[in-house]
Scaffold this motif. Sequence first.
Motif, PDB file in Angstrom:
ATOM      1  N   GLU A 211      11.193  20.542  -4.989  1.00  0.00           N
ATOM      2  CA  GLU A 211      11.333  21.746  -4.170  1.00  0.00           C
ATOM      3  C   GLU A 211      12.724  21.855  -3.552  1.00  0.00           C
ATOM      4  OE1 GLU A 211       6.695  22.386  -2.813  1.00  0.00           O
ATOM      5  OE2 GLU A 211       7.891  20.803  -1.874  1.00  0.00           O
ATOM      6  N   LEU A 215      15.574  24.840  -3.907  1.00  0.00           N
ATOM      7  CA  LEU A 215      16.238  25.500  -2.785  1.00  0.00           C
ATOM      8  C   LEU A 215      17.755  25.451  -2.943  1.00  0.00           C
ATOM      9  CD1 LEU A 215      14.051  24.272   0.209  1.00  0.00           C
ATOM     10  CD2 LEU A 215      14.093  26.553  -0.812  1.00  0.00           C
ATOM     11  N   TYR A 216      18.263  24.324  -3.428  1.00  0.00           N
ATOM     12  CA  TYR A 216      19.709  24.235  -3.682  1.00  0.00           C
ATOM     13  C   TYR A 216      20.120  25.216  -4.769  1.00  0.00           C
ATOM     14  CZ  TYR A 216      21.474  20.549  -0.705  1.00  0.00           C
ATOM     15  OH  TYR A 216      21.918  19.850   0.385  1.00  0.00           O
ATOM     16  N   SER A 218      18.729  28.026  -5.469  1.00  0.00           N
ATOM     17  CA  SER A 218      18.688  29.362  -4.896  1.00  0.00           C
ATOM     18  C   SER A 218      19.877  29.605  -3.968  1.00  0.00           C
ATOM     19  CB  SER A 218      17.377  29.548  -4.125  1.00  0.00           C
ATOM     20  OG  SER A 218      17.318  30.801  -3.495  1.00  0.00           O
ATOM     21  N   ALA A 219      20.202  28.615  -3.153  1.00  0.00           N
ATOM     22  CA  ALA A 219      21.304  28.780  -2.200  1.00  0.00           C
ATOM     23  C   ALA A 219      22.650  28.856  -2.899  1.00  0.00           C
ATOM     24  CB  ALA A 219      21.303  27.626  -1.204  1.00  0.00           C
ATOM     25  N   SER A 280      13.509  27.320   8.329  1.00  0.00           N
ATOM     26  CA  SER A 280      13.230  26.707   7.032  1.00  0.00           C
ATOM     27  C   SER A 280      14.467  25.996   6.489  1.00  0.00           C
ATOM     28  CB  SER A 280      12.777  27.767   6.023  1.00  0.00           C
ATOM     29  OG  SER A 280      13.867  28.600   5.655  1.00  0.00           O
ATOM     30  N   GLY A 282      15.466  26.186   3.458  1.00  0.00           N
ATOM     31  CA  GLY A 282      16.171  27.165   2.627  1.00  0.00           C
ATOM     32  C   GLY A 282      17.166  27.967   3.425  1.00  0.00           C
ATOM     33  N   ASP A 283      16.788  28.406   4.630  1.00  0.00           N
ATOM     34  CA  ASP A 283      17.715  29.180   5.453  1.00  0.00           C
ATOM     35  C   ASP A 283      18.887  28.331   5.917  1.00  0.00           C
ATOM     36  OD1 ASP A 283      16.274  31.498   5.191  1.00  0.00           O
ATOM     37  OD2 ASP A 283      15.186  31.270   7.089  1.00  0.00           O
ATOM     38  N   LYS A 286      21.249  27.942   2.886  1.00  0.00           N
ATOM     39  CA  LYS A 286      21.981  29.182   2.628  1.00  0.00           C
ATOM     40  C   LYS A 286      23.138  29.347   3.606  1.00  0.00           C
ATOM     41  CE  LYS A 286      18.089  31.704   0.598  1.00  0.00           C
ATOM     42  NZ  LYS A 286      17.095  32.784   0.813  1.00  0.00           N
TER      43      LYS A 286
END
Length: 290
Positions: A211, A215-216, A218-219, A280, A282-283, A286
């Motif tokens: 996971e 996330l990496y 996506s960022a 999160s 993810g945030d 980013k």
Amino acid sequence: MSIVITGASGHLGRRTAELLLTTNGVDAADVVLLTRSPDKLTDLAARGAQVRHGDFADPRTLPAAFAGATRVLLISIDAGAERVDHHRAAIEAAKAAGVGLIAYTSYPNPDPRRNSASVVPDHAATEAAILGSGVPHTFLRNNVYSEYVALFSARNPLTAGAFVHNFGDGASAYVSREDCAAAAAAVLAGGGEHAGKTYDVAGPEPLTGTELAGLYASAGGTEVEAVSVDDGTWIADAVANGLPEPAARNVASFGRAIREGALSQRGGDVEQLTGRRPVSVGDVLKGMVD
């Protein structure tokens, strides 16, 4: 009321102080910032906070540093051979000052029998020292910072295209520094309801290595593969990519703790203390990549 924050020139201490003055509405005159480097806190001093020199390695500085304290945030100092002794010196000084609450930034599952992360014995000893002091306490068991997630990959995830970890199928509920500061500020600004409490300061959900790789990806807008390896392979890979071997062994111990399930607590306590969901991972990623 006099709220003392130790290590106040560090990231966590400074942000906790800022939140006390803003979000929590504490009068600046009631905030005391302890540091070995008072010159780093001139901006907060200009806002009315008291800045005092205090050095855990020099107990002679501590009576004046803690004088008048009613609540203390004891921020764990960097690891070292004398870490626990320095914490004990601060605890003794706070007790002598008549403090009514010590809030300590600890770690999840601080029991070496249940958690193999290298920092656990020191946190266990410090919690025991606080309990033994008889001073009312709050333990803030902060999970791994979301801002440090990249350290758990033996290679840079974005440039190497791989998140190389030793978690196995384990997961950790990483938490942002902002949430740790907000939780600490809420306890310090609150009342006696926090005495005797232990809070798991964790992120909204436990995340696996797979996971995190997602996330990496996506960022960073690039492909990142999750690669699970054993401890020895992770250490060798990290050293080959520039991490000194002692540091690599230290980080690998956290990966092992994740694999063993010691860091999977969810972040319900953050929402309870702050009134909002934790940030999160993810945030956070980013924000770091942008």
